[in-house]
Enzyme design. Structure first.
Site, PDB file in Angstrom:
ATOM      1  N   MET A  53      14.783  79.870 -48.762  1.00  0.00           N
ATOM      2  CA  MET A  53      15.272  78.885 -49.739  1.00  0.00           C
ATOM      3  C   MET A  53      14.167  77.898 -50.019  1.00  0.00           C
ATOM      4  N   GLY A  87       9.479  80.266 -50.981  1.00  0.00           N
ATOM      5  CA  GLY A  87       8.420  81.105 -51.540  1.00  0.00           C
ATOM      6  C   GLY A  87       7.087  80.374 -51.678  1.00  0.00           C
ATOM      7  N   GLN A  90       7.438  83.612 -46.863  1.00  0.00           N
ATOM      8  CA  GLN A  90       7.752  84.409 -48.052  1.00  0.00           C
ATOM      9  C   GLN A  90       6.642  84.239 -49.087  1.00  0.00           C
ATOM     10  N   GLU A 140      15.292  89.294 -57.544  1.00  0.00           N
ATOM     11  CA  GLU A 140      15.698  88.134 -58.363  1.00  0.00           C
ATOM     12  C   GLU A 140      14.921  88.005 -59.681  1.00  0.00           C
ATOM     13  N   TYR A 198      11.489  88.197 -60.220  1.00  0.00           N
ATOM     14  CA  TYR A 198      10.119  87.662 -60.210  1.00  0.00           C
ATOM     15  C   TYR A 198       9.098  88.761 -60.557  1.00  0.00           C
ATOM     16  N   ARG A 254      12.571  96.693 -68.914  1.00  0.00           N
ATOM     17  CA  ARG A 254      12.933  95.478 -69.656  1.00  0.00           C
ATOM     18  C   ARG A 254      11.712  94.616 -69.967  1.00  0.00           C
ATOM     19  N   ARG A 256      11.839  92.217 -49.829  1.00  0.00           N
ATOM     20  CA  ARG A 256      13.160  91.920 -50.408  1.00  0.00           C
ATOM     21  C   ARG A 256      13.305  92.753 -51.677  1.00  0.00           C
ATOM     22  N   HIS A 258      17.410  86.255 -61.964  1.00  0.00           N
ATOM     23  CA  HIS A 258      17.886  84.898 -62.258  1.00  0.00           C
ATOM     24  C   HIS A 258      18.431  84.789 -63.684  1.00  0.00           C
ATOM     25  N   GLN A 298      25.934  72.547 -55.047  1.00  0.00           N
ATOM     26  CA  GLN A 298      25.759  71.205 -55.597  1.00  0.00           C
ATOM     27  C   GLN A 298      24.564  70.440 -55.028  1.00  0.00           C
ATOM     28  N   TRP A 351      27.501  77.321 -66.067  1.00  0.00           N
ATOM     29  CA  TRP A 351      27.566  78.453 -67.006  1.00  0.00           C
ATOM     30  C   TRP A 351      28.662  79.442 -66.595  1.00  0.00           C
ATOM     31  N   GLY A 368      35.389  57.456 -52.836  1.00  0.00           N
ATOM     32  CA  GLY A 368      36.046  57.040 -54.069  1.00  0.00           C
ATOM     33  C   GLY A 368      36.573  55.630 -53.997  1.00  0.00           C
ATOM     34  N   ALA A 396      32.368  65.166 -54.079  1.00  0.00           N
ATOM     35  CA  ALA A 396      32.424  65.278 -52.628  1.00  0.00           C
ATOM     36  C   ALA A 396      31.036  65.148 -52.013  1.00  0.00           C
TER      37      ALA A 396
HETATM   38  P1  FAD Z   1      40.028  61.278 -51.528  1.00  0.00           P
HETATM   39  O1  FAD Z   1      39.740  62.702 -51.551  1.00  0.00           O
HETATM   40  O2  FAD Z   1      40.826  60.686 -52.630  1.00  0.00           O
HETATM   41  O3  FAD Z   1      40.731  60.949 -50.142  1.00  0.00           O
HETATM   42  C1  FAD Z   1      41.323  59.696 -49.863  1.00  0.00           C
HETATM   43  C2  FAD Z   1      42.390  59.850 -48.794  1.00  0.00           C
HETATM   44  O4  FAD Z   1      42.814  58.566 -48.379  1.00  0.00           O
HETATM   45  C3  FAD Z   1      43.637  60.572 -49.277  1.00  0.00           C
HETATM   46  O5  FAD Z   1      43.953  61.628 -48.394  1.00  0.00           O
HETATM   47  C4  FAD Z   1      44.710  59.487 -49.273  1.00  0.00           C
HETATM   48  O6  FAD Z   1      46.005  60.009 -48.975  1.00  0.00           O
HETATM   49  C5  FAD Z   1      44.214  58.598 -48.169  1.00  0.00           C
HETATM   50  N1  FAD Z   1      44.702  57.201 -48.213  1.00  0.00           N
HETATM   51  C6  FAD Z   1      44.717  56.356 -49.276  1.00  0.00           C
HETATM   52  N2  FAD Z   1      45.185  55.145 -48.898  1.00  0.00           N
HETATM   53  C7  FAD Z   1      45.467  55.226 -47.580  1.00  0.00           C
HETATM   54  C8  FAD Z   1      45.963  54.303 -46.617  1.00  0.00           C
HETATM   55  N3  FAD Z   1      46.217  53.029 -46.905  1.00  0.00           N
HETATM   56  N4  FAD Z   1      46.146  54.746 -45.357  1.00  0.00           N
HETATM   57  C9  FAD Z   1      45.879  56.014 -45.016  1.00  0.00           C
HETATM   58  N5  FAD Z   1      45.402  56.926 -45.895  1.00  0.00           N
HETATM   59  C10 FAD Z   1      45.187  56.530 -47.155  1.00  0.00           C
HETATM   60  N6  FAD Z   1      34.052  67.518 -55.772  1.00  0.00           N
HETATM   61  C11 FAD Z   1      32.939  68.197 -55.651  1.00  0.00           C
HETATM   62  O7  FAD Z   1      31.949  67.659 -55.181  1.00  0.00           O
HETATM   63  N7  FAD Z   1      32.863  69.506 -56.004  1.00  0.00           N
HETATM   64  C12 FAD Z   1      33.904  70.150 -56.515  1.00  0.00           C
HETATM   65  O8  FAD Z   1      33.805  71.332 -56.842  1.00  0.00           O
HETATM   66  C13 FAD Z   1      35.108  69.451 -56.669  1.00  0.00           C
HETATM   67  N8  FAD Z   1      36.175  70.056 -57.194  1.00  0.00           N
HETATM   68  C14 FAD Z   1      37.325  69.372 -57.343  1.00  0.00           C
HETATM   69  C15 FAD Z   1      38.414  70.015 -57.892  1.00  0.00           C
HETATM   70  C16 FAD Z   1      39.601  69.345 -58.011  1.00  0.00           C
HETATM   71  C17 FAD Z   1      40.775  70.056 -58.621  1.00  0.00           C
HETATM   72  C18 FAD Z   1      39.721  68.005 -57.565  1.00  0.00           C
HETATM   73  C19 FAD Z   1      41.016  67.268 -57.672  1.00  0.00           C
HETATM   74  C20 FAD Z   1      38.630  67.351 -57.052  1.00  0.00           C
HETATM   75  C21 FAD Z   1      37.413  68.028 -56.943  1.00  0.00           C
HETATM   76  N9  FAD Z   1      36.296  67.406 -56.436  1.00  0.00           N
HETATM   77  C22 FAD Z   1      35.145  68.110 -56.285  1.00  0.00           C
HETATM   78  C23 FAD Z   1      36.263  65.970 -56.155  1.00  0.00           C
HETATM   79  C24 FAD Z   1      36.399  65.638 -54.680  1.00  0.00           C
HETATM   80  O9  FAD Z   1      37.530  66.262 -54.152  1.00  0.00           O
HETATM   81  C25 FAD Z   1      36.444  64.130 -54.522  1.00  0.00           C
HETATM   82  O10 FAD Z   1      35.273  63.568 -55.042  1.00  0.00           O
HETATM   83  C26 FAD Z   1      36.597  63.728 -53.071  1.00  0.00           C
HETATM   84  O11 FAD Z   1      37.778  64.255 -52.535  1.00  0.00           O
HETATM   85  C27 FAD Z   1      36.601  62.221 -52.896  1.00  0.00           C
HETATM   86  O12 FAD Z   1      36.689  61.959 -51.527  1.00  0.00           O
HETATM   87  P2  FAD Z   1      37.240  60.626 -50.890  1.00  0.00           P
HETATM   88  O13 FAD Z   1      37.326  60.869 -49.448  1.00  0.00           O
HETATM   89  O14 FAD Z   1      36.440  59.472 -51.363  1.00  0.00           O
HETATM   90  O15 FAD Z   1      38.690  60.415 -51.507  1.00  0.00           O
HETATM   91  P1  NAP Z   2      34.971  63.396 -64.834  1.00  0.00           P
HETATM   92  O1  NAP Z   2      34.051  64.524 -64.718  1.00  0.00           O
HETATM   93  O2  NAP Z   2      34.425  62.022 -64.886  1.00  0.00           O
HETATM   94  O3  NAP Z   2      35.869  63.666 -66.096  1.00  0.00           O
HETATM   95  C1  NAP Z   2      36.855  62.804 -66.525  1.00  0.00           C
HETATM   96  C2  NAP Z   2      37.314  63.242 -67.919  1.00  0.00           C
HETATM   97  O4  NAP Z   2      38.292  62.366 -68.362  1.00  0.00           O
HETATM   98  C3  NAP Z   2      36.197  63.219 -68.905  1.00  0.00           C
HETATM   99  O5  NAP Z   2      36.271  64.441 -69.610  1.00  0.00           O
HETATM  100  C4  NAP Z   2      36.512  62.036 -69.822  1.00  0.00           C
HETATM  101  O6  NAP Z   2      36.109  62.503 -71.076  1.00  0.00           O
HETATM  102  C5  NAP Z   2      37.999  61.877 -69.660  1.00  0.00           C
HETATM  103  N1  NAP Z   2      38.467  60.503 -69.675  1.00  0.00           N
HETATM  104  C6  NAP Z   2      37.978  59.452 -69.007  1.00  0.00           C
HETATM  105  N2  NAP Z   2      38.733  58.351 -69.242  1.00  0.00           N
HETATM  106  C7  NAP Z   2      39.728  58.722 -70.074  1.00  0.00           C
HETATM  107  C8  NAP Z   2      40.810  58.032 -70.688  1.00  0.00           C
HETATM  108  N3  NAP Z   2      41.026  56.737 -70.473  1.00  0.00           N
HETATM  109  N4  NAP Z   2      41.625  58.727 -71.498  1.00  0.00           N
HETATM  110  C9  NAP Z   2      41.411  60.035 -71.742  1.00  0.00           C
HETATM  111  N5  NAP Z   2      40.396  60.735 -71.182  1.00  0.00           N
HETATM  112  C10 NAP Z   2      39.559  60.078 -70.366  1.00  0.00           C
HETATM  113  O7  NAP Z   2      35.984  63.392 -63.648  1.00  0.00           O
HETATM  114  P2  NAP Z   2      36.961  64.496 -63.110  1.00  0.00           P
HETATM  115  O8  NAP Z   2      37.045  65.677 -63.968  1.00  0.00           O
HETATM  116  O9  NAP Z   2      38.194  63.727 -62.861  1.00  0.00           O
HETATM  117  O10 NAP Z   2      36.284  64.932 -61.759  1.00  0.00           O
HETATM  118  C11 NAP Z   2      36.123  64.000 -60.698  1.00  0.00           C
HETATM  119  C12 NAP Z   2      34.887  64.311 -59.928  1.00  0.00           C
HETATM  120  O11 NAP Z   2      35.057  65.519 -59.216  1.00  0.00           O
HETATM  121  C13 NAP Z   2      33.739  64.467 -60.884  1.00  0.00           C
HETATM  122  O12 NAP Z   2      32.815  63.448 -60.703  1.00  0.00           O
HETATM  123  C14 NAP Z   2      33.178  65.791 -60.556  1.00  0.00           C
HETATM  124  O13 NAP Z   2      31.800  65.701 -60.261  1.00  0.00           O
HETATM  125  C15 NAP Z   2      33.920  66.283 -59.343  1.00  0.00           C
HETATM  126  N6  NAP Z   2      34.204  67.679 -59.583  1.00  0.00           N
HETATM  127  C16 NAP Z   2      33.174  68.546 -59.530  1.00  0.00           C
HETATM  128  C17 NAP Z   2      33.392  69.855 -59.808  1.00  0.00           C
HETATM  129  C18 NAP Z   2      32.251  70.833 -59.728  1.00  0.00           C
HETATM  130  O14 NAP Z   2      32.433  71.979 -60.032  1.00  0.00           O
HETATM  131  N7  NAP Z   2      31.086  70.441 -59.337  1.00  0.00           N
HETATM  132  C19 NAP Z   2      34.638  70.302 -60.140  1.00  0.00           C
HETATM  133  C20 NAP Z   2      35.689  69.399 -60.187  1.00  0.00           C
HETATM  134  C21 NAP Z   2      35.429  68.082 -59.922  1.00  0.00           C
HETATM  135  P3  NAP Z   2      36.060  61.647 -72.397  1.00  0.00           P
HETATM  136  O15 NAP Z   2      35.789  60.249 -71.964  1.00  0.00           O
HETATM  137  O16 NAP Z   2      34.981  62.266 -73.223  1.00  0.00           O
HETATM  138  O17 NAP Z   2      37.381  61.856 -73.001  1.00  0.00           O
HETATM  139 FE1  SF4 Z   3      24.638  74.565 -50.838  1.00  0.00          FE
HETATM  140 FE2  SF4 Z   3      27.186  73.815 -51.101  1.00  0.00          FE
HETATM  141 FE3  SF4 Z   3      26.528  75.684 -49.294  1.00  0.00          FE
HETATM  142 FE4  SF4 Z   3      25.807  73.192 -48.887  1.00  0.00          FE
HETATM  143  S1  SF4 Z   3      27.914  73.951 -48.995  1.00  0.00           S
HETATM  144  S2  SF4 Z   3      24.512  74.981 -48.657  1.00  0.00           S
HETATM  145  S3  SF4 Z   3      25.397  72.476 -50.980  1.00  0.00           S
HETATM  146  S4  SF4 Z   3      26.297  75.845 -51.478  1.00  0.00           S
END
Ligand code: FAD
Ligand code: NAP
Ligand code: SF4
Length: 689
Positions: A22, A55, A97, A161, A163, A172, A211, A249, A336, A582, A666, A675
């Site tokens: 990597m 590499g 590599q 891949e 290269y 190709r 490879r 790629h 990511q 993509w 968050g 995340a």
């Molecule tokens: P959260 O995940 O919101 O966790 C907060 C926790 O705190 C919750 O369990 C809540 O119940 C708890 N809590 C709140 N208040 C209290 C309290 N007073 N006492 C006790 N517990 C409490 N991110 C990526 O990086 N890659 C992805 O591919 C990706 N895909 C996603 C797909 C989906 C459908 C969704 C919904 C999210 C995705 N995310 C992805 C986003 C990612 O899940 C969030 O960014 C991440 O979970 C944020 O983590 P956090 O710990 O800050 O908050």
């Molecule tokens: P996001 O990527 O910030 O998208 C939020 C969407 O909501 C945008 O499309 C925005 O578009 C719209 N929006 C914002 N405010 C709005 C409002 N007041 N009314 C209507 N539309 C509004 O956030 P997310 O989709 O909620 O995802 C949360 C985080 O999880 C992201 O930061 C992302 O990185 C992560 N995540 C990552 C993956 C991954 O594959 N890497 C997958 C899922 C989630 P407009 O403002 O243009 O309308």
């Molecule tokens: Fe890469 Fe995601 Fe695997 Fe970590 S968990 S090595 S960022 S693919």
């Protein structure tokens, strides 16, 4: 079998795990060699039998990037000595590599078999002259000689891949009519000569790993018969072991993202194994000991290569051999923090292990005094912080309002193709258990619960943004948690408001008709483990019957008609990951998702969603259901209360009479949250507590 030793060429490997190559970004400058050494030493100490570096180009024309990593002088070789010595001291072997990027080079000196431009680099390649080919082979030989001088146990010749070597192998890209092209046999001469001349130079006691591309997945790539002939000729020329690679790629079929089933391509490695006498290595989407063991037990390979999984957990093999396989931090194949970083020219790390690539700067030293730490919220941020802090010896307790850990990850893992996220939660759950961390589930923590702690980590995360729109309370409107958990069932026609990461995931969930997957901890179920279904979906064919394995994709009828909307005028899905976006866009296209950009939301009523389109014209999106994916807002109540209270010292991390309060994930900032940031903040804080 994973733990059993194996003789490979001149070496005896202590087990069957090879760490695949990597590019971390630490290879390009010699000043980063100490960090690169620490990175490899940690993986060697963690038990991998043999490591392969990123590499290194044999010459300037082969650079991946301007002034990129290269092995072309004694001075460069001598600088690597400390690295190879340190790896050997941990009982592992290490290969350099050697990679000539050919037309994939992102630099102006690129050369290829013929003049051409790849779709992934802006720099057109000039054809190597016959003399240039000969000189290039000489540079490969020089790189091998220097690698030996540097203390490497061998080299890996990068022949997959897409290269330079592939660019010679495939019609190709190879349009030559001289001794290096014109027929498949002549196109194979470049790698054959490279291997033959290196072997002649280095003798028998230096490992030559090649490879090989088993499946090009591009038009006019190699046939299976050609791959077999190549392998046999290379074996005769002096290859000791074959590593395997899948897809150029520039191929438009995913090969390593999380929606690719685990071990999807191991069957092809098995077929290679049956036609050569030297050991073969399986690669791609092998991320657990069980998957690796199965491949070995089925006789599909002699060794397994894991690259990203060793970013996620350097101690992978050590944990297997200590019977702690369920404590392995699983790579969720998100790309990511690794590949997305590499392609953005940033240092590679890992979403689930932010220490990867930063071993010298982010250290989790064990502390003698057992300071008491409350972590509020068991989402990714809180879990990562609690695990790392407890591993340091702090007395950690976790409070989680819901009945399960995971936060937003519990929704993510229900998206088809994201089942691996469940494995990550299973890891955290097990680690907290092993570390003896009390996890108070169903306990919404309040300030009064927290006074007895020295530190309070507020990781309360986010809540979905509520739409402020006439009709937002209409029964057809639901939140994404309501949809993903099955609490609400959508009608046939669905509008998704917000086309960010979650809006795209929700659209895919709708196309697939729900999770279709029973989630029970570590192992994903359903179509993500069904290699045949996945092959059909992406048109991956048997390369023995279809050249390069490039068949016709058969997409299932979508379960819902999906309308995906955003206010921005940019392309839908633009903000998605560089190496994964993509794939998502292809899924949306294949499912016939109708995208709307530049819209203004007007209201919701029985007819559906009323909008103004990008030209300001009123339109009704006639749907039965609307799912709101409009971003999130921080859950800050507790943080604000604690920081505002006299005991909370009024400032994050400030000193006061009560616990020191820290806000991460968050709860800290909801915008641009993912995340990767949540976990990194959690671990970085744990290192400081
Ligand atoms: P959260 O995940 O919101 O966790 C907060 C926790 O705190 C919750 O369990 C809540 O119940 C708890 N809590 C709140 N208040 C209290 C309290 N007073 N006492 C006790 N517990 C409490 N991110 C990526 O990086 N890659 C992805 O591919 C990706 N895909 C996603 C797909 C989906 C459908 C969704 C919904 C999210 C995705 N995310 C992805 C986003 C990612 O899940 C969030 O960014 C991440 O979970 C944020 O983590 P956090 O710990 O800050 O908050
Ligand atoms: P996001 O990527 O910030 O998208 C939020 C969407 O909501 C945008 O499309 C925005 O578009 C719209 N929006 C914002 N405010 C709005 C409002 N007041 N009314 C209507 N539309 C509004 O956030 P997310 O989709 O909620 O995802 C949360 C985080 O999880 C992201 O930061 C992302 O990185 C992560 N995540 C990552 C993956 C991954 O594959 N890497 C997958 C899922 C989630 P407009 O403002 O243009 O309308
Ligand atoms: Fe890469 Fe995601 Fe695997 Fe970590 S968990 S090595 S960022 S693919």
């Amino acid at each position: 079998m994973l733990l059993s030793p194996l003789a490979v060429g001149p070496l005896t490997l202590r087990n069957r795990l090879v760490m695949g190559s990597m590019h971390t970004g630490l290879e390009d400058r010699s000043r980063h060699l100490p960090e690169l050494t620490a990175y490899f030493v940690e993986r060697a100490r963690g038990g991998a039998a043999m490591l392969v570096t990123g590499g290194y180009a044999p010459n300037v024309e082969g650079w991946l990037l301007p002034a990129g990593s290269m092995m072309s002088s004694r001075r460069m070789a001598d600088r690597h000595r400390a690295l190879t010595d340190a790896v050997h001291a941990e009982g592992a072997h290490i290969l350099l590599q050697v990679l000539h990027a050919g037309r994939y080079g992102y630099q102006p000196f690129v050369r290829s078999s013929s003049s051409s431009k790849s779709p992934i680099s802006p720099f057109p390649a000039r054809a190597l002259s016959a003399r240039g080919v000969d000189k290039t082979i000489g540079h490969w030989v020089r790189a091998a000689r220097l690698a030996r001088r540097a203390g490497y146990d061998g080299i890996e010749i990068m022949g997959s891949e897409g290269y330079l070597i592939n660019q010679f192998l495939a019609a190709r890209t190879n349009h030559r009519t001289d001794a290096w092209g014109g027929t498949a046999s002549k196109r194979m001469r470049l790698p054959e000569e490279i291997v033959r001349r290196i072997r002649a130079e280095v003798g028998p006691d230096f490992l030559l790993q090649y490879r090989i591309s088993l499946l090009d997945l591009v038009e006019d790539g190699q046939t299976w018969d050609e791959t077999v002939e190549l392998a046999q000729r290379l074996e005769a020329a002096g290859v000791d072991v074959f590593n395997t690679g899948i897809g150029w790629h520039e191929a438009r079929i995913p090969t390593i993202v999380t929606s690719v089933p685990r071990a999807a391509f191991a069957g092809l490695t098995g077929r290679l194994k049956s036609v050569v006498d030297v050991p073969v290595i399986a690669s791609n989407r092998i991320n657990t000991p069980d998957v690796a063991e199965q491949i070995l037990a089925d006789g599909q390979a002699d060794l397994v290569s894991m690259a990203r999984p060793l970013l996620a957990d350097p101690a992978f093999i050590a944990k297997v051999s200590e019977g702690r396989a369920d404590e392995i931090n699983i790579c969720i194949a998100c790309n990511q923090a690794c590949l997305d970083h590499t392609f953005a020219n940033k240092r590679a790390s890992c979403l689930v292990n932010p220490r990867a690539g930063r071993e010298t700067e982010l250290q989790l030293t064990v502390v003698p005094a057992r300071r008491r730490v409350a972590v509020v919220g068991a989402g990714p941020a809180g879990l990562a912080c609690a695990e790392a802090a407890a591993a340091r010896g702090l007395a950690v307790e976790v409070f989680e309002a819901e009945g399960e850990i995971g936060g937003q990850f519990r929704y993510a893992m229900r998206v088809p193709g994201k089942e691996e996220f469940a494995a990550s939660l299973a890891y955290f759950s097990r680690r907290l258990d092993v570390l003896g961390v009390p996890v108070h589930l169903g306990h919404r923590a309040e300030a009064a619960d927290l006074v007895r702690f020295d530190h309070v980590v507020v990781a309360t995360g986010v809540r979905p943004r509520v739409l402020d729109l006439p009709g937002a309370g209409h029964p057809m409107v639901m939140t994404y948690p309501q949809l993903l958990t099955g609490e609400r069932t959508p009608g046939r026609r669905v509008a998704v408001i917000g086309a960010g990461g979650i809006g795209v995931d929700v659209s895919e969930f709708l196309l697939a008709g729900g999770p279709g997957i029973a989630i029970d901890g570590r192992e994903p179920h359903g179509h993500s483990t069904d290699v045949e279904a996945w092959n059909r979906r992406w048109g991956v064919a048997d390369p023995a019957s279809v050249r390069a394995g490039l068949g016709t994709a058969v997409v299932d009828e979508p379960a819902h008609e999906v309308h995906l909307l955003q206010r921005k005028t940019s392309r839908i899905g633009r903000g998605l990951g560089k190496t994964t976006g993509w794939v998502h866009r292809a899924e949306l296209d294949a499912g016939g998702v109708r995208g709307y950009t530049g819209v203004t939301y007007e209201r919701v009523d029985d007819d559906g969603l009323h909008i103004l389109d990008s030209g300001g014209r009123p339109q009704v999106v006639r749907v039965d259901s609307i799912v709101v994916c409009a971003g999130q807002e921080s859950v800050r109540d507790l943080a604000d209360e604690l920081l505002g209270s006299p005991g909370g010292a009024g400032a994050q991390g400030g000193a006061g009479v009560g616990p020191r309060v820290h806000v991460i994930g968050g709860a800290d900032v909801a915008a641009e949250l993912d995340a990767k940031r949540a976990i990194r903040q959690g671990v970085e804080l744990a290192a400081r507590l």
